[in-house]
Write a protein that holds these residues in place. Structure first.
Motif, PDB file in Angstrom:
ATOM      1  N   ALA A 112       0.833  -1.209   0.000  1.00  0.00           N
ATOM      2  CA  ALA A 112       0.000   0.000   0.000  1.00  0.00           C
ATOM      3  C   ALA A 112       0.865   1.256   0.000  1.00  0.00           C
ATOM      4  N   THR A 113       1.933   1.234   0.787  1.00  0.00           N
ATOM      5  CA  THR A 113       2.845   2.380   0.834  1.00  0.00           C
ATOM      6  C   THR A 113       3.532   2.575  -0.520  1.00  0.00           C
ATOM      7  N   ALA A 114       3.972   1.497  -1.123  1.00  0.00           N
ATOM      8  CA  ALA A 114       4.634   1.587  -2.427  1.00  0.00           C
ATOM      9  C   ALA A 114       3.678   2.116  -3.491  1.00  0.00           C
ATOM     10  N   ILE A 115       2.457   1.615  -3.494  1.00  0.00           N
ATOM     11  CA  ILE A 115       1.460   2.092  -4.461  1.00  0.00           C
ATOM     12  C   ILE A 115       1.154   3.563  -4.213  1.00  0.00           C
ATOM     13  N   GLY A 116       0.994   3.941  -2.938  1.00  0.00           N
ATOM     14  CA  GLY A 116       0.754   5.338  -2.593  1.00  0.00           C
ATOM     15  C   GLY A 116       1.881   6.239  -3.060  1.00  0.00           C
ATOM     16  N   LEU A 117       3.124   5.813  -2.851  1.00  0.00           N
ATOM     17  CA  LEU A 117       4.270   6.609  -3.303  1.00  0.00           C
ATOM     18  C   LEU A 117       4.317   6.705  -4.822  1.00  0.00           C
ATOM     19  N   LEU A 118       4.000   5.627  -5.500  1.00  0.00           N
ATOM     20  CA  LEU A 118       3.986   5.624  -6.963  1.00  0.00           C
ATOM     21  C   LEU A 118       2.923   6.587  -7.498  1.00  0.00           C
ATOM     22  N   ILE A 119       1.719   6.505  -6.935  1.00  0.00           N
ATOM     23  CA  ILE A 119       0.631   7.395  -7.356  1.00  0.00           C
ATOM     24  C   ILE A 119       1.002   8.847  -7.062  1.00  0.00           C
ATOM     25  N   SER A 120       1.562   9.107  -5.890  1.00  0.00           N
ATOM     26  CA  SER A 120       1.979  10.472  -5.537  1.00  0.00           C
ATOM     27  C   SER A 120       3.046  10.986  -6.489  1.00  0.00           C
ATOM     28  N   THR A 121       4.016  10.142  -6.807  1.00  0.00           N
ATOM     29  CA  THR A 121       5.086  10.539  -7.728  1.00  0.00           C
ATOM     30  C   THR A 121       4.520  10.844  -9.108  1.00  0.00           C
ATOM     31  N   LEU A 122       3.630   9.959  -9.599  1.00  0.00           N
ATOM     32  CA  LEU A 122       3.010  10.191 -10.906  1.00  0.00           C
ATOM     33  C   LEU A 122       2.168  11.462 -10.891  1.00  0.00           C
ATOM     34  N   ALA A 123       1.414  11.678  -9.816  1.00  0.00           N
ATOM     35  CA  ALA A 123       0.580  12.883  -9.712  1.00  0.00           C
ATOM     36  C   ALA A 123       1.440  14.137  -9.680  1.00  0.00           C
ATOM     37  N   LEU A 124       2.518  14.100  -8.906  1.00  0.00           N
ATOM     38  CA  LEU A 124       3.418  15.261  -8.864  1.00  0.00           C
ATOM     39  C   LEU A 124       4.081  15.497 -10.214  1.00  0.00           C
ATOM     40  N   GLY A 125       4.448  14.441 -10.893  1.00  0.00           N
ATOM     41  CA  GLY A 125       5.032  14.566 -12.231  1.00  0.00           C
ATOM     42  C   GLY A 125       4.041  15.164 -13.209  1.00  0.00           C
ATOM     43  N   ALA A 126       2.773  14.709 -13.160  1.00  0.00           N
ATOM     44  CA  ALA A 126       1.737  15.245 -14.049  1.00  0.00           C
ATOM     45  C   ALA A 126       1.481  16.712 -13.739  1.00  0.00           C
ATOM     46  N   LEU A 127       1.396  17.075 -12.455  1.00  0.00           N
ATOM     47  CA  LEU A 127       1.189  18.476 -12.074  1.00  0.00           C
ATOM     48  C   LEU A 127       2.357  19.341 -12.539  1.00  0.00           C
ATOM     49  N   SER A 128       3.547  18.834 -12.402  1.00  0.00           N
ATOM     50  CA  SER A 128       4.730  19.578 -12.830  1.00  0.00           C
ATOM     51  C   SER A 128       4.693  19.796 -14.342  1.00  0.00           C
ATOM     52  N   LEU A 129       4.286  18.786 -15.100  1.00  0.00           N
ATOM     53  CA  LEU A 129       4.181  18.887 -16.544  1.00  0.00           C
ATOM     54  C   LEU A 129       3.125  19.919 -16.942  1.00  0.00           C
ATOM     55  N   VAL A 130       1.967  19.893 -16.289  1.00  0.00           N
ATOM     56  CA  VAL A 130       0.890  20.845 -16.567  1.00  0.00           C
ATOM     57  C   VAL A 130       1.360  22.260 -16.245  1.00  0.00           C
ATOM     58  N   GLU A 131       2.019  22.450 -15.113  1.00  0.00           N
ATOM     59  CA  GLU A 131       2.526  23.770 -14.720  1.00  0.00           C
ATOM     60  C   GLU A 131       3.564  24.268 -15.714  1.00  0.00           C
ATOM     61  N   SER A 132       4.429  23.380 -16.157  1.00  0.00           N
ATOM     62  CA  SER A 132       5.469  23.770 -17.108  1.00  0.00           C
ATOM     63  C   SER A 132       4.850  24.193 -18.434  1.00  0.00           C
ATOM     64  N   ARG A 133       3.815  23.515 -18.896  1.00  0.00           N
ATOM     65  CA  ARG A 133       3.138  23.885 -20.137  1.00  0.00           C
ATOM     66  C   ARG A 133       2.386  25.204 -19.971  1.00  0.00           C
ATOM     67  N   ARG A 134       1.774  25.392 -18.822  1.00  0.00           N
ATOM     68  CA  ARG A 134       1.061  26.634 -18.546  1.00  0.00           C
ATOM     69  C   ARG A 134       2.021  27.822 -18.573  1.00  0.00           C
ATOM     70  N   SER A 135       3.170  27.678 -17.948  1.00  0.00           N
ATOM     71  CA  SER A 135       4.133  28.755 -17.907  1.00  0.00           C
ATOM     72  C   SER A 135       4.702  29.041 -19.297  1.00  0.00           C
ATOM     73  N   GLU A 136       4.824  28.020 -20.145  1.00  0.00           N
ATOM     74  CA  GLU A 136       5.290  28.212 -21.525  1.00  0.00           C
ATOM     75  C   GLU A 136       4.259  28.984 -22.333  1.00  0.00           C
ATOM     76  N   GLU A 137       2.969  28.697 -22.086  1.00  0.00           N
ATOM     77  CA  GLU A 137       1.898  29.388 -22.819  1.00  0.00           C
ATOM     78  C   GLU A 137       1.841  30.862 -22.444  1.00  0.00           C
ATOM     79  N   HIS A 138       2.152  31.199 -21.242  1.00  0.00           N
ATOM     80  CA  HIS A 138       2.090  32.579 -20.758  1.00  0.00           C
ATOM     81  C   HIS A 138       3.303  33.388 -21.185  1.00  0.00           C
ATOM     82  N   THR A 139       4.314  32.784 -21.604  1.00  0.00           N
ATOM     83  CA  THR A 139       5.513  33.542 -22.006  1.00  0.00           C
ATOM     84  C   THR A 139       5.588  33.765 -23.476  1.00  0.00           C
TER      85      THR A 139
END
Length: 191
Positions: free
Chosen positions: A164-191
């Motif tokens: 459960a801990t491993a799955i939770g960490l994997l999901i958290s890592t994937l979610a943080l990676g997806a959020l980081s990707l979305v934020e990076s694209r958003r910042s590119e669109e604004h510049t």
């Protein structure tokens, strides 16, 4: 350090031809040579005691673990040579004979077969408790297990929590990676 007279007579009457004549056939006053405690061969203990019984149980455990007697002898070996090996505690460690033996079981066997009686288990009950702990994959008193083995045991006993801990960490890592990707694209669109 001579053998009792009755033991010498029995040793001198040895007949070779059995697969392990010295370790299983020869009797030494109180028992079979291959299961006789060193102190009995030295004349220090002419009667069985808890310590000599523990030693004998250790030789039986050795045979169960390795498939042979700790003092297995060739037909050409002299009984006095085998006797000296027993007195000196000169036998191959169980793990050398069978490398697949669990180190905890090897430690139990070696403690039961300690050359000095005071280094053996105090009684058969204590030996049995260590064997039961080894069978249950729990720490034994005869062996200081390494931290890696303790960790492996803890992980195997808490598989659900670890998974459960491993799955939770994997999901958290994937979610943080997806959020980081979305934020990076958003910042590119604004510049």
């Amino acid at each position: 350090c001579a053998l009792p007279i009755s033991a010498e007579r029995r040793l001198s009457g040895l007949h070779s031809g059995s697969p392990d004549p010295l370790a299983t056939q020869v009797t030494v006053g109180l028992g079979t040579l291959g299961h006789t405690a060193p102190e009995q061969l030295s004349g220090e203990a002419l009667t069985a005691s808890a310590a000599t019984d523990i030693y004998s149980l250790g030789t039986i455990l050795y045979a169960v673990l390795t498939g042979r007697s700790p003092f297995a002898a060739d037909a050409q070996d002299q009984p006095t040579l085998v006797t000296e090996r027993i007195r000196a505690g000169n036998f191959a460690r169980p793990g050398r004979v069978n490398p697949t033996i669990d180190p905890a079981l090897e430690a139990i066997c070696l403690k039961a077969m300690a050359r000095e009686p005071e280094q053996r288990y105090a009684d058969a009950g204590t030996l049995a408790e260590d064997l039961e702990r080894a069978q249950a994959d729990e720490p034994v008193t005869a062996w200081a297990e390494p931290p890696s083995r303790r960790l492996r045991r803890w992980l195997s006993r808490h598989r659900v929590l670890v998974a459960a801990t491993a799955i939770g960490l994997l999901i958290s890592t994937l979610a943080l990676g997806a959020l980081s990707l979305v934020e990076s694209r958003r910042s590119e669109e604004h510049t």
